[in-house]
Design a protein around this motif. Structure first.
Motif, PDB file in Angstrom:
ATOM      1  N   GLY A 155      -9.231   4.360   3.797  1.00  0.00           N
ATOM      2  CA  GLY A 155      -9.228   3.740   2.282  1.00  0.00           C
ATOM      3  C   GLY A 155      -9.500   5.132   1.495  1.00  0.00           C
ATOM      4  N   TYR A 161      -4.005   7.555   6.849  1.00  0.00           N
ATOM      5  CA  TYR A 161      -4.796   8.538   5.728  1.00  0.00           C
ATOM      6  C   TYR A 161      -5.963   6.756   5.832  1.00  0.00           C
ATOM      7  N   LEU A 178      -4.321   7.557  -5.433  1.00  0.00           N
ATOM      8  CA  LEU A 178      -4.690   6.730  -6.635  1.00  0.00           C
ATOM      9  C   LEU A 178      -5.196   7.097  -8.061  1.00  0.00           C
ATOM     10  N   GLN A 201      -9.013   8.430   1.350  1.00  0.00           N
ATOM     11  CA  GLN A 201      -8.086   8.920   1.033  1.00  0.00           C
ATOM     12  C   GLN A 201      -7.174   8.866  -0.042  1.00  0.00           C
ATOM     13  N   ALA A 202      -6.698   7.013   0.535  1.00  0.00           N
ATOM     14  CA  ALA A 202      -5.917   6.654  -0.604  1.00  0.00           C
ATOM     15  C   ALA A 202      -6.477   6.181  -1.786  1.00  0.00           C
ATOM     16  N   ARG A 203      -7.479   5.341  -1.849  1.00  0.00           N
ATOM     17  CA  ARG A 203      -8.066   6.022  -3.676  1.00  0.00           C
ATOM     18  C   ARG A 203      -8.251   7.675  -3.835  1.00  0.00           C
ATOM     19  N   ARG A 244       1.068  -1.293   0.159  1.00  0.00           N
ATOM     20  CA  ARG A 244      -0.331   0.077   0.575  1.00  0.00           C
ATOM     21  C   ARG A 244       0.976   1.486   0.265  1.00  0.00           C
ATOM     22  N   TRP A 245       2.009   1.342   0.988  1.00  0.00           N
ATOM     23  CA  TRP A 245       3.022   2.213   1.442  1.00  0.00           C
ATOM     24  C   TRP A 245       3.492   2.586  -0.404  1.00  0.00           C
ATOM     25  N   ARG A 286       2.542   1.550  -3.595  1.00  0.00           N
ATOM     26  CA  ARG A 286       1.137   2.497  -4.251  1.00  0.00           C
ATOM     27  C   ARG A 286       1.329   3.216  -4.384  1.00  0.00           C
ATOM     28  N   ILE A 287       0.831   4.168  -2.825  1.00  0.00           N
ATOM     29  CA  ILE A 287      -0.133   5.879  -2.396  1.00  0.00           C
ATOM     30  C   ILE A 287       2.022   6.603  -2.176  1.00  0.00           C
TER      31      ILE A 287
END
Length: 217
Positions: free
Chosen positions: A95, A93, A102, A97-99, A68-69, A71-72
């Motif tokens: 989920g 963050y 991305l 906020q991560a999306r 995950r890290w 990808r972000i």
């Protein structure tokens, strides 16, 4: 030189909060790939790069935090190319906020994103009244809605670019002051693409059919 019987135990501690994504992304991608499906090569930091190849413990699975890290960090590195605002890796963050990060990276890199949308109403702009088109109920039109691309990092919203939502819509209400649209049955999805023009946030542009010029509402 090969060491067929060498076993190395490695302890890894990572602190990504507040770091420059561009400086940590390759390290995070390396750590994300340290699992049993892959091999690892070791070499001295000086001289010819002569690697000693070894296997990774067959019981080691993917570390999802590293994945995950990575990808972000990769997404933030890509976004940074489009904004002068300094972006740091978030301390925390959600989920969503991560999306958001991305998706912003995909759109800014030129990759469209498909999304469903809900009916909405537009107030006609009195400053361009002479260009208004009189829509009839159930008329099918093409819409382009300009929106800022925003991401949230540690409670701060950052505008990092613009996007255009391209939609096929049907007029469900129309008056001298407002027009209301809903998704057309022929295409209920909007295509989100990068927008490099001058139109401001929330500007709605409509085209009754491909042969007619676009007119702001």
């Amino acid at each position: 030189m090969d060491y067929p019987n060498l076993t190395a135990n490695v302890s890894i501690t990572v602190d990504v909060a507040g770091k420059n994504p561009g400086k940590i992304v390759t390290s995070l991608e390396f750590l994300a790939n340290m699992h049993s499906d892959n091999m690892i090569g070791l070499a001295q930091t000086f001289g010819p790069r002569e690697f000693t190849i070894g296997t990774i413990n067959e019981d080691r699975e993917k570390d999802l935090d590293f994945v995950r890290w990575a990808r972000i960090a990769r997404a933030l590195t890509s976004i940074q190319e489009h904004t002068s605002t300094r972006l740091a890796f978030p301390k925390s963050y959600t989920g969503d906020q991560a999306r958001e990060i991305l998706d912003a990276a995909r759109i800014l890199s030129g990759t469209p994103i498909s999304a469903t949308w809900q009916p909405f109403q537009v107030n006609r702009d009195p400053n361009i009244e002479s260009d208004w088109i009189k829509y009839g109920l159930e008329d099918e039109v093409d819409l382009r809605v300009i929106r800022n691309i925003e991401i949230e990092i540690d409670g701060v919203r950052h505008v990092v670019g613009k996007q255009a939502a391209l939609m096929r819509a049907v007029v469900v209400e129309s008056s001298d002051k407002t027009v209301r649209f809903k998704p057309a049955e022929s295409n209920i999805h909007a295509s989100m693409v990068r927008f490099d023009g001058d139109a401001e946030d929330r500007r709605v542009q409509v085209r009754p059919n491909p042969k007619q010029a676009k007119t702001d509402v």
